[in-house]
Every structure is written in C-alpha cells, then in structure tokens.
Design a protein around this motif. Structure first.
Motif, mmCIF file in Angstrom:
data_model
loop_
_atom_site.group_PDB
_atom_site.id
_atom_site.type_symbol
_atom_site.label_atom_id
_atom_site.label_comp_id
_atom_site.label_asym_id
_atom_site.label_seq_id
_atom_site.Cartn_x
_atom_site.Cartn_y
_atom_site.Cartn_z
ATOM 1 N N ILE A 1 8.408 10.409 3.165
ATOM 2 C CA ILE A 1 8.588 8.739 3.245
ATOM 3 C C ILE A 1 9.331 8.314 2.021
ATOM 4 N N ASP A 2 10.454 7.429 2.237
ATOM 5 C CA ASP A 2 11.175 6.603 1.205
ATOM 6 C C ASP A 2 11.528 5.403 1.641
ATOM 7 N N LEU A 3 10.563 4.272 1.108
ATOM 8 C CA LEU A 3 10.786 2.768 1.353
ATOM 9 C C LEU A 3 11.682 2.268 0.361
ATOM 10 N N LEU A 4 12.164 3.091 -0.758
ATOM 11 C CA LEU A 4 12.814 2.298 -1.859
ATOM 12 C C LEU A 4 14.357 2.460 -1.780
ATOM 13 N N HIS A 5 14.750 3.650 -1.545
ATOM 14 C CA HIS A 5 16.265 3.905 -1.468
ATOM 15 C C HIS A 5 16.900 4.345 -0.047
ATOM 16 N N GLU A 6 16.261 5.708 0.408
ATOM 17 C CA GLU A 6 16.946 6.160 1.637
ATOM 18 C C GLU A 6 16.202 5.584 3.074
ATOM 19 N N LEU A 7 15.060 4.780 2.835
ATOM 20 C CA LEU A 7 14.400 4.290 3.942
ATOM 21 C C LEU A 7 14.444 5.072 5.283
ATOM 22 N N ILE A 8 13.901 6.015 5.013
ATOM 23 C CA ILE A 8 13.335 7.208 6.122
ATOM 24 C C ILE A 8 12.031 7.614 6.104
ATOM 25 N N ILE A 9 11.472 7.827 7.238
ATOM 26 C CA ILE A 9 10.085 8.676 7.173
ATOM 27 C C ILE A 9 10.236 9.825 8.175
ATOM 28 N N GLU A 10 9.580 10.745 7.764
ATOM 29 C CA GLU A 10 9.699 12.127 8.591
ATOM 30 C C GLU A 10 8.207 12.334 8.739
ATOM 31 N N HIS B 1 13.922 0.266 9.122
ATOM 32 C CA HIS B 1 14.710 -1.320 8.983
ATOM 33 C C HIS B 1 14.578 -1.763 7.503
ATOM 34 N N PRO B 2 15.348 -2.360 6.986
ATOM 35 C CA PRO B 2 15.095 -2.949 5.570
ATOM 36 C C PRO B 2 14.202 -3.963 5.446
ATOM 37 N N GLN B 3 13.901 -4.603 6.746
ATOM 38 C CA GLN B 3 12.912 -5.704 6.751
ATOM 39 C C GLN B 3 11.756 -5.485 7.404
ATOM 40 N N ALA B 4 11.585 -4.086 7.520
ATOM 41 C CA ALA B 4 10.346 -3.559 8.188
ATOM 42 C C ALA B 4 8.938 -4.092 7.671
ATOM 43 N N LEU B 5 7.991 -4.388 8.787
ATOM 44 C CA LEU B 5 6.719 -4.790 8.193
ATOM 45 C C LEU B 5 5.762 -3.805 8.012
ATOM 46 N N MET B 6 4.825 -3.747 6.957
ATOM 47 C CA MET B 6 3.739 -2.866 6.719
ATOM 48 C C MET B 6 2.346 -3.363 7.069
ATOM 49 N N VAL B 7 1.765 -3.027 8.262
ATOM 50 C CA VAL B 7 0.480 -3.743 8.754
ATOM 51 C C VAL B 7 -0.810 -2.717 8.011
ATOM 52 N N HIS B 8 -1.548 -3.465 7.308
ATOM 53 C CA HIS B 8 -2.757 -2.606 6.815
ATOM 54 C C HIS B 8 -3.807 -4.012 6.912
ATOM 55 N N VAL C 1 0.837 -1.354 0.187
ATOM 56 C CA VAL C 1 0.115 0.141 -0.038
ATOM 57 C C VAL C 1 0.818 1.191 -0.102
ATOM 58 N N ASP C 2 0.469 2.215 -0.694
ATOM 59 C CA ASP C 2 1.203 3.535 -0.827
ATOM 60 C C ASP C 2 0.869 4.464 0.040
ATOM 61 N N ILE C 3 2.073 4.797 0.617
ATOM 62 C CA ILE C 3 1.821 5.996 1.946
ATOM 63 C C ILE C 3 2.219 7.301 1.475
ATOM 64 N N LYS C 4 1.225 8.252 1.393
ATOM 65 C CA LYS C 4 1.463 9.318 0.763
ATOM 66 C C LYS C 4 1.676 10.539 2.193
ATOM 67 N N THR C 5 2.349 11.404 1.600
ATOM 68 C CA THR C 5 2.343 12.845 2.691
ATOM 69 C C THR C 5 0.845 13.150 3.081
ATOM 70 N N GLY C 6 0.765 13.254 4.390
ATOM 71 C CA GLY C 6 -0.494 13.861 5.143
ATOM 72 C C GLY C 6 -1.307 12.530 5.716
ATOM 73 N N HIS C 7 -0.813 11.364 5.483
ATOM 74 C CA HIS C 7 -1.337 10.196 6.029
ATOM 75 C C HIS C 7 -0.583 10.165 7.776
ATOM 76 N N ASP C 8 -1.647 9.490 8.396
ATOM 77 C CA ASP C 8 -1.325 9.368 9.568
ATOM 78 C C ASP C 8 -0.842 7.836 9.671
ATOM 79 N N VAL C 9 0.458 7.690 10.308
ATOM 80 C CA VAL C 9 0.937 6.163 10.407
ATOM 81 C C VAL C 9 1.469 5.918 11.751
#
Length: 420
Positions: free
Chosen positions: A114-123, A137-144, A74-82
C-alpha cells in the motif's frame, strides 16, 4: 451588550488570523483538515469541502490543522485486512479498517502493498486468494472506529510545498491581523471623521481648563506664550509637556483676536509608571473623507505597530515585569470597559489588539508563526530542512512554556482585577 462585544472582538481577531492561514494554505494546495477557533473540546462543528470548521471551549486562540504537520492517519501495514469501497471507475474511495460488517458491498483484501503518499495504490489478496490491485482516489477516506479521515498524498501536505508557499501560509495569519486593523480604523475614521491639522477647536470638555477659561468650539489658536501655532501638533507639543504652569493663549474668535490665561491640568498616563502630561481639554475639528479615511487607517495601523515595537524594546532593555503583560482575563476586562464607551472606541481598541496579536505572532518564539518562519529561514540558508522531529520538540517545548506564561499572566490578571 458588553459580553457580546467581548465575544465579537476576541472572536474576530482569532477568526481573521486563522482565515489568513487557511486561504493561503488552500491556495498552495495544502489539505486543511480543521479550522478551529479556540482549544479543547468541540462546542460546534460542521464540514465544508475538505475542512471541518469547529468552535472549541477555551478561547485562547485557534489553529488551522494542515496535513503533514501532525502524524497522519492510522498506518496500514502489510498483512492487515482492509475493506474497500470503489467508485464507478474502480478507484478506492474508502478504506475501512474495522467494523466492516456495517458496510454492504465491501471488498476485503489482505494487504500486501500500500502507498498512500506517492503511487496511491493498494494490492492484496481477496477471499479467494486472488491477488488484486487498485488505484486509490486522492481524496479517499480512511474509516477507523466509524471516524472518516481524508488521506493526504504527499503533494497535499505542508512539507511538500516550496519554501515560499510555506512561508506565505504562515505569514498570512499575522498579515490578516494587520489587514483587519486597517479596515477597522478605516471604518472608525469614516464614521467619526479625521482630526484636522488646523489648530481650531472642535470640542471643549466640560469643567476642563479650556472651558473654565472660556474657550469655545470654533476658536482658532494662534499663539501659546508668544510661540506661533501653525498646526494642531504644534499645540500638543507645547501643552503636553507643561507641568501645571500658567500659559498665555492668543486666539482668533470670529475674526477678533483675544488673549486668555490657561493652566493645564497635569494627568498621569495609565501604565507608564508615573509619567505625566499637560491637558487643557480640547479636541480638534473632524473632517469626513473617504480617501482621507483610507490614508488615516493605513498610517494609524503603522503607528500602532511602531508603538508596540517600541514598547517591546523597552521591556527587553529596561527589565521585564509580569505586570507589563495582560492575558485573556485582562484583555476581556479592558475590552468590557472600552465597550461601554461605544462602537467607535471599540473599533479602535479591536484594531490595537489585532496589531498586537499580529506582531506577537511574528516574534521568533517556538510554536508561534514567527518561530516557524525562523525555522524556514534556517532551512533556506542551509539548503535543506531541519530534522522534523527535533523541530517538533522545540515547538512543543515552546508551546508548553507559552501556555505556562499565559497561566501566570492570567492569575496575575485575576489578582489585579479583584484588587481593583
């Protein structure tokens, strides 16, 4: 036992094909999300390391789902609460998209980057409007919707790998089928023995032309119609082309030469539209040898491949008929018939099927391994990949047509089965 044999044969061929893909993909560092036998709803599944292993309802094949081949999580966009769950090092190990109240010690931020492909950061901004930044973490889990899916950084995706690595991952499936055939035939020859090249009779079929003429095990055939017989293949080349005419055999029985007259039976070869061959009902001596079994397993695998390629050429040049094909129902029916003849016959039949599947998957047909390898070859010539969207459309159309062909062939198999 017949049902068990069918399940083992079909399951083994699919399993080893997909295992080849899985091993090479993992060696290349590709994230393999699922290793599936069959299609459709799940019957059984378990997870080991990063991969979910599943058995699905329809036994029409299998697949290894590699990261990057399908639309990612699932794509996470700016403005989403995570919601974020952190490890002891402060890295994000889970990104919770909904049902956040079910988690304790959850840090929720409103995403600004957020960058899940290269930088692996979320602000983003926490509840106190303070800007926060975290490494993922490069093996982080996304829960939806309570489903956990591992993220796939670009370096874990299929498309990030070199042309050679991608080609190896695709080719490994068919190669595993050839390897399976080799080991099955090796086991067959190790168990049953290798036919000797010496023209000496091993067994004589009851009520065969040879039995009626008095031939027995141990007789060595010296001549047929005055033509010298040096090897067993010489005997076959003369007898098989006979059309029912009487032949004079000179044999050596315990050091004494005798002559007998034999008229071969003429039998029609199954699936050859009326082709016939002569048969007298004898088989050669069999010798057991480990090294010889290895050599015979390898050469027989090559021979099967040559026969299949020749048959494909005849189908293409001589006219295509749906009756020349067998679908799942036809294969299951034939496997059941072969299973009744014992394990040695089943080993050879499984090897033949495995070589068939290997070659079929190498054909340049969209959605098959051969079709995907063709696109990689085009990429290699062009120096850059084709449009992934266009390639995906081609594979989708190819898969749809392939499934349509399977349905047509299956219906034809069912009609043929009830007709018999």
């Amino acid at each position: 036992m017949t049902a068990i044999s069918i399940i083992l044969v079909i399951g083994a061929i699919i399993f080893f094909h997909e295992l080849g893909h899985l091993i090479m993909a993992k060696r290349a560092g590709i994230l393999c999300r699922e290793f599936a036998i069959g299609f459709g709803p799940k019957i059984f599944s378990f997870k080991k390391d990063e991969t979910v292993y599943t058995i699905r309802l329809l036994p029409l094949g299998g697949y290894v789902r590699m990261a990057g081949e399908d639309p990612e999580v699932v794509d996470i966009k700016t403005g989403h609460d995570v919601g974020l769950i952190l490890n002891d090092e402060g890295k994000v190990t889970k990104l919770v998209l909904n049902n956040k109240k079910e988690y304790q010690e959850l840090l929720t931020i409103n995403v600004s980057k957020i960058d899940l492909l290269h930088e692996l950061i979320i602000e983003g901004y926490d509840a106190d409007e303070e800007k926060r930044s975290f490494s993922i973490h490069p093996q982080a889990l996304m829960v939806h919707n309570r489903q956990e899916v591992q993220i796939a950084p670009y370096n874990r995706q299929f498309g990030s790998k070199t042309l050679g690595q991608r080609a190896a991952a695709l080719f490994a499936g068919p190669f595993a089928n050839f390897l399976l055939a080799f080991f099955l035939l090796f086991g067959y020859y190790l168990y049953s023995g290798i036919p000797s090249t010496v023209p000496q009779i091993g067994t004589v079929l009851e009520d065969s032309p040879a039995a009626r003429a008095g031939l027995v095990s141990g007789d060595r055939i010296l001549q047929v119609d005055q033509k010298p017989i040096q090897e067993w293949s010489d005997l076959l080349s003369i007898v098989t082309v006979n059309t029912g005419e009487e032949m004079l055999f000179t044999i050596d029985r315990s050091g004494v030469q005798e002559q007998v007259k034999i008229t071969p039976d003429v039998v029609e070869l199954e699936g050859t539209n009326g082709q016939t061959r002569g048969m007298i009902g004898v088989s050669p001596l069999y010798e057991k040898s480990f090294i010889g079994s290895l050599e015979a397993g390898f050469t027989t695998t090559i021979d099967y491949a040559k026969i299949i390629f020749t048959s494909l050429g005849i189908m293409i040049t001589g006219g295509f008929s749906i009756d020349d094909l067998a679908g799942p129902v036809g294969i299951i029916d034939m496997t059941g018939q072969v299973a009744q003849h014992g394990i040695p016959s089943l080993l050879r039949w499984t090897a033949i099927l495995s070589v068939n599947i290997g070659i079929l998957n190498l054909l340049p047909i969209p959605a098959l391994d051969g079709g995907r390898l063709l696109f990689l070859a085009i990429e290699g010539v062009r120096g850059r990949p084709l449009d992934p969207h266009k390639e995906g459309v081609v594979h989708f159309v190819g898969f749809a047509l392939l499934m349509l062909l399977v349905l047509v062939v299956t219906w034809n198999d069912i009609q043929r089965l009830f007709a018999n």
